[in-house]
Scaffold this active site. Structure first.
Site, short mmCIF file in Angstrom:
data_model
loop_
_atom_site.label_atom_id
_atom_site.label_comp_id
_atom_site.label_asym_id
_atom_site.label_seq_id
_atom_site.Cartn_x
_atom_site.Cartn_y
_atom_site.Cartn_z
CE LYS A 58 -50.20 47.73 8.90
NZ LYS A 58 -49.35 48.94 8.74
N GLY A 122 -55.69 74.82 3.75
CA GLY A 122 -55.59 75.82 4.83
C GLY A 122 -54.20 76.41 4.86
N GLY A 188 -35.18 50.32 0.36
CA GLY A 188 -35.43 50.62 1.77
C GLY A 188 -36.03 49.44 2.50
CB VAL A 191 -42.01 50.35 8.94
CG1 VAL A 191 -43.16 49.64 9.59
CG2 VAL A 191 -41.08 50.91 9.98
NE ARG A 279 -45.37 59.24 5.31
CZ ARG A 279 -46.18 59.36 4.24
NH1 ARG A 279 -46.04 58.52 3.21
NH2 ARG A 279 -47.10 60.29 4.20
CG ASP A 319 -46.30 61.53 10.35
OD1 ASP A 319 -46.36 61.05 11.49
OD2 ASP A 319 -46.40 60.84 9.31
CB ALA A 327 -51.39 56.52 13.29
CG HIS A 451 -52.94 27.91 30.57
ND1 HIS A 451 -51.71 27.89 29.95
CD2 HIS A 451 -53.46 26.66 30.44
CE1 HIS A 451 -51.49 26.67 29.48
NE2 HIS A 451 -52.54 25.91 29.76
P1 FAD Z 1 -51.29 62.64 7.87
O1 FAD Z 1 -51.94 61.34 8.16
O2 FAD Z 1 -50.34 62.71 6.76
O3 FAD Z 1 -52.48 63.68 7.67
C1 FAD Z 1 -52.24 65.02 7.33
C2 FAD Z 1 -53.47 65.54 6.62
O4 FAD Z 1 -53.33 66.96 6.47
C3 FAD Z 1 -53.64 64.98 5.21
O5 FAD Z 1 -54.99 64.64 4.99
C4 FAD Z 1 -53.23 66.14 4.31
O6 FAD Z 1 -53.89 66.13 3.06
C5 FAD Z 1 -53.68 67.32 5.16
N1 FAD Z 1 -53.02 68.59 4.86
C6 FAD Z 1 -51.68 68.83 4.76
N2 FAD Z 1 -51.45 70.14 4.53
C7 FAD Z 1 -52.67 70.74 4.49
C8 FAD Z 1 -53.10 72.09 4.30
N3 FAD Z 1 -52.22 73.08 4.14
N4 FAD Z 1 -54.42 72.34 4.30
C9 FAD Z 1 -55.33 71.34 4.50
N5 FAD Z 1 -54.98 70.05 4.70
C10 FAD Z 1 -53.66 69.77 4.70
N6 FAD Z 1 -48.37 54.45 11.47
C11 FAD Z 1 -48.76 53.65 12.48
O7 FAD Z 1 -48.79 54.09 13.63
N7 FAD Z 1 -49.13 52.35 12.24
C12 FAD Z 1 -49.12 51.80 11.02
O8 FAD Z 1 -49.46 50.64 10.84
C13 FAD Z 1 -48.70 52.64 9.93
N8 FAD Z 1 -48.68 52.15 8.67
C14 FAD Z 1 -48.32 52.97 7.65
C15 FAD Z 1 -48.28 52.44 6.36
C16 FAD Z 1 -47.92 53.23 5.29
C17 FAD Z 1 -47.88 52.65 3.90
C18 FAD Z 1 -47.60 54.60 5.51
C19 FAD Z 1 -47.24 55.50 4.37
C20 FAD Z 1 -47.62 55.14 6.79
C21 FAD Z 1 -47.97 54.32 7.87
N9 FAD Z 1 -47.98 54.79 9.17
C22 FAD Z 1 -48.34 53.97 10.21
C23 FAD Z 1 -47.62 56.18 9.49
C24 FAD Z 1 -48.89 57.02 9.69
O9 FAD Z 1 -49.67 56.95 8.51
C25 FAD Z 1 -48.52 58.46 10.00
O10 FAD Z 1 -47.67 58.51 11.13
C26 FAD Z 1 -49.78 59.28 10.30
O11 FAD Z 1 -50.67 59.24 9.21
C27 FAD Z 1 -49.43 60.72 10.64
O12 FAD Z 1 -50.58 61.41 10.96
P2 FAD Z 1 -50.73 62.98 10.71
O13 FAD Z 1 -52.13 63.31 11.08
O14 FAD Z 1 -49.61 63.68 11.37
O15 FAD Z 1 -50.50 63.19 9.15
P1 NAD Z 2 -38.14 53.88 7.49
O1 NAD Z 2 -37.37 54.99 8.07
O2 NAD Z 2 -38.82 52.91 8.39
O3 NAD Z 2 -37.20 53.00 6.56
C1 NAD Z 2 -36.48 53.52 5.49
C2 NAD Z 2 -35.32 52.59 5.18
O4 NAD Z 2 -34.75 53.00 3.97
C3 NAD Z 2 -34.22 52.65 6.25
O5 NAD Z 2 -33.85 51.34 6.60
C4 NAD Z 2 -33.10 53.40 5.54
O6 NAD Z 2 -31.82 53.01 6.00
C5 NAD Z 2 -33.34 52.99 4.10
N1 NAD Z 2 -32.81 53.93 3.12
C6 NAD Z 2 -32.78 55.28 3.16
N2 NAD Z 2 -32.24 55.79 2.04
C7 NAD Z 2 -31.91 54.73 1.25
C8 NAD Z 2 -31.33 54.59 -0.04
N3 NAD Z 2 -30.97 55.64 -0.74
N4 NAD Z 2 -31.14 53.35 -0.53
C9 NAD Z 2 -31.51 52.25 0.19
N5 NAD Z 2 -32.06 52.33 1.41
C10 NAD Z 2 -32.27 53.55 1.94
O7 NAD Z 2 -39.17 54.56 6.48
P2 NAD Z 2 -40.39 53.96 5.68
O8 NAD Z 2 -40.37 52.48 5.70
O9 NAD Z 2 -40.41 54.66 4.38
O10 NAD Z 2 -41.61 54.45 6.55
C11 NAD Z 2 -41.86 55.85 6.73
C12 NAD Z 2 -42.52 56.12 8.03
O11 NAD Z 2 -43.83 55.58 8.07
C13 NAD Z 2 -41.74 55.54 9.18
O12 NAD Z 2 -41.39 56.59 10.05
C14 NAD Z 2 -42.66 54.61 9.86
O13 NAD Z 2 -42.65 54.80 11.24
C15 NAD Z 2 -44.03 54.92 9.30
N6 NAD Z 2 -44.69 53.64 9.08
C16 NAD Z 2 -45.08 52.93 10.17
C17 NAD Z 2 -45.64 51.69 10.00
C18 NAD Z 2 -46.04 50.92 11.21
O14 NAD Z 2 -46.11 51.51 12.28
N7 NAD Z 2 -46.32 49.64 11.09
C19 NAD Z 2 -45.82 51.15 8.74
C20 NAD Z 2 -45.39 51.90 7.66
C21 NAD Z 2 -44.84 53.15 7.85
#
Ligand code: FAD
Ligand code: NAD
Length: 476
Positions: A58, A122, A188, A191, A279, A319, A327, A451
């Site tokens: 962001k 952990g 892909g 998002v 993911r 996740d 998140a 408004h």
């Molecule tokens: P994580 O954030 O993955 O945290 C898990 C933590 O556990 C990590 O720090 C990891 O190192 C730690 N861990 C794992 N195993 C162990 C272990 N055995 N011992 C100790 N520590 C461990 N979601 C949104 O809602 N809005 C967004 O705008 C958005 N943008 C995104 C953009 C990108 C590029 C990506 C990749 C993801 C985005 N997401 C977004 C998705 C969001 O990041 C995830 O849904 C969220 O982080 C999940 O939270 P979590 O706590 O389940 O896992």
């Molecule tokens: P996604 O599931 O949103 O999109 C993956 C895309 O890749 C899909 O359209 C799928 O059809 C396509 N795809 C899959 N296999 C393929 C292949 N072999 N060749 C071509 N296309 C293929 O997953 P993402 O964009 O990687 O994001 C991962 C997760 O992170 C999502 O669950 C999303 O909710 C979360 N995320 C959220 C935000 C947000 O909330 N703004 C931002 C980033 C990520």
């Protein structure tokens, strides 16, 4: 330090750290174990979201949107700018400093709230014991009455395009690029593909997005998906649907990506290739044999609606369990579990989870899509309101998009709200609250909206559901 806790949370991302903080607020003795390390080796709480996901993406989306608007849009306002230049190192250091402030903030919250921070790995052992291996290699065994697993997710790797961390990269690397790639490929059109494709497109990359499915944003309300495809294509994203990637080879001149589509075998060469195909749950070395918890066929930790794993005192959130990988979904699960552990009320409403894509225009949705409502057989009505007819959107020079509200024909209950337009991610909050309270479209119709604001578009869409919009022609 005592090694017996009421609650041990494994994972300090947006699902784990709120669980730890709420458990401490509930008067419990809590430790949070997290193993995250940044590319420079530093440890940080906050997980994927703060370090490599939501927050850095962001930050870059905001910076690049400003850059784009300054170059393309300010002239419309009568503001002429010359000598506009990109300073990517400054943009990137701003991104990094936002991340650092946010992750340091969690450490500060732990300190203030009395959560014991443990940085390292952990592993759940039998009998609600947890093995903790600190980053310096020291090993301890901890015990707890309750263990919350919040280990998150990791990017899916494609066999035909394995990551090399330089030319074929995941979303984390794609956020930290030190130069703008001339030609950028993204596998892909989800998002991540659209958000990161937008970032680098605005900075000048030629971006080709290869999507395997023939449908764009297949799970979205398709009226929104069509509008999004139109807007993003207009911005120069070359989105190719029905493109099945068959290989990616790193050569001197770039990464050669082969794919097949309806027309046959195709090939493009790019400087950098981002693989963003979803993911997978991350549970590496998390569960010792006999610990009482095993992952399912897709790698998720199975849980019920209250995030209980089935093993006494073991919970899992975020996740690493079923449901959208978002998140805020993880945060609500973490808080729910911490309250349930303390004997309080806890519930997550899985039917009212908002979802936002931070492109321009933003896309934000909650509840059922029109396709889902149609398939359910329930009679429904739709209210549509275009931002073109909203005064604030005009002032913002952001008139693309619309608000779409779907309500049941029988009792007027709001079933879904879908917004593509300026600050849609903020506007959706009202719709989430409406769903949470089982509001009717009439409830929104009778609620006063200031408004001129963008929120009036939500109000007018509710009115339009009964063909009573004041500021637009009630076509649908
Ligand atoms: P994580 O954030 O993955 O945290 C898990 C933590 O556990 C990590 O720090 C990891 O190192 C730690 N861990 C794992 N195993 C162990 C272990 N055995 N011992 C100790 N520590 C461990 N979601 C949104 O809602 N809005 C967004 O705008 C958005 N943008 C995104 C953009 C990108 C590029 C990506 C990749 C993801 C985005 N997401 C977004 C998705 C969001 O990041 C995830 O849904 C969220 O982080 C999940 O939270 P979590 O706590 O389940 O896992
Ligand atoms: P996604 O599931 O949103 O999109 C993956 C895309 O890749 C899909 O359209 C799928 O059809 C396509 N795809 C899959 N296999 C393929 C292949 N072999 N060749 C071509 N296309 C293929 O997953 P993402 O964009 O990687 O994001 C991962 C997760 O992170 C999502 O669950 C999303 O909710 C979360 N995320 C959220 C935000 C947000 O909330 N703004 C931002 C980033 C990520």
């Amino acid at each position: 330090m005592a090694d017996a806790y009421d609650v041990i949370v494994v994972g300090g991302g947006p699902a784990g750290y709120p669980a730890a903080i709420r458990a401490a607020q509930n008067g419990l003795a809590v430790a949070c174990i997290d193993e995250w390390r940044n590319h420079d080796g530093s440890a940080a709480f906050g997980g994927t979201c703060l370090n490599a996901g939501c927050i850095p993406s962001k930050a870059l989306l905001e910076s690049t949107e400003l850059y784009h608007r300054l170059r393309e849009e300010f002239a419309v306002h009568g503001i002429r700018a010359s000598g506009v230049a990109l300073d990517l190192p400054v943009m990137q250091s701003r991104r990094a400093s936002i991340v650092k402030k946010m992750t340091d903030g969690i450490a500060a919250l732990f300190k203030a709230g009395g959560v014991t921070p443990l940085q390292g790995h952990g592993r759940l052992l039998p009998g609600r014991r947890v093995e903790f291996v600190a980053h310096d290699g020291t090993r301890r065994e901890l015990t707890a009455r309750h263990v919350v697993l919040a280990s998150g997710s990791a990017p899916i790797e494609l066999k035909v395009a394995p990551f090399d961390g330089k030319r074929i990269i995941d979303s984390w690397d794609a956020l930290e690029l030190g130069a703008v790639p001339k030609r950028l490929g993204v596998i892909g059109a989800g998002v991540i593909g659209l958000e990161l494709g937008s970032v680098w497109r605005r900075l000048g990359s030629e971006v080709v997005v290869l999507e395997a499915l023939p449908q764009f944003l297949a799970t979205l309300d398709q009226q929104l998906a069509r509008e999004a495809l139109r807007q993003l294509t207009r911005q120069g994203l070359d989105i190719r649907l029905g493109a099945k990637v068959t290989g990616a080879r790193v050569k001197d001149e770039g990464v050669e990506v082969s794919y097949t589509d309806a027309k046959g075998d195709q090939r493009i060469t790019v400087d950098t290739l981002i693989v963003a195909v979803g993911r997978r749950p991350y549970t590496q070395d998390l569960l010792a044999p006999g610990a009482g918890v095993e992952v399912d066929a897709r790698g998720f930790i199975p849980v019920d609606d209250h995030c209980r794993t089935g093993a006494e005192g073991i919970w899992a959130v975020g996740d690493c369990v079923r449901g959208p990988m978002l998140a805020h979904k993880g945060k609500e699960e973490g808080v729910m579990v911490a309250d349930l552990i303390a004997g309080r009320y806890g519930e997550v409403n899985y039917r009212a989870i908002p979802s936002v894509i931070y492109t321009a225009p933003e896309i934000a949705t909650v509840g059922a899509t029109e396709e889902q409502v149609k398939a359910s057989g329930r009679a429904y009505k739709v209210g549509l309101f275009p931002f073109l007819a909203d005064g604030r959107a005009r002032a913002l020079e952001a008139t693309a998009g619309f608000v779409k509200l779907i309500a049941a024909e029988d009792n007027d209950e709001i079933l879904g709200v879908h917004i593509i337009g300026p600050l849609a991610g903020e506007l959706i909050a009202e719709a989430v609250l409406a769903l949470e309270y089982s509001a009717s479209s009439e409830d929104l119709q009778r609620t006063m909206h200031a408004h001129p604001t963008l929120t009036e578009a939500v109000h007018e869409a509710a009115l339009a559901a009964d063909k009573r919009s004041i500021d637009s022609i009630n076509r649908r």
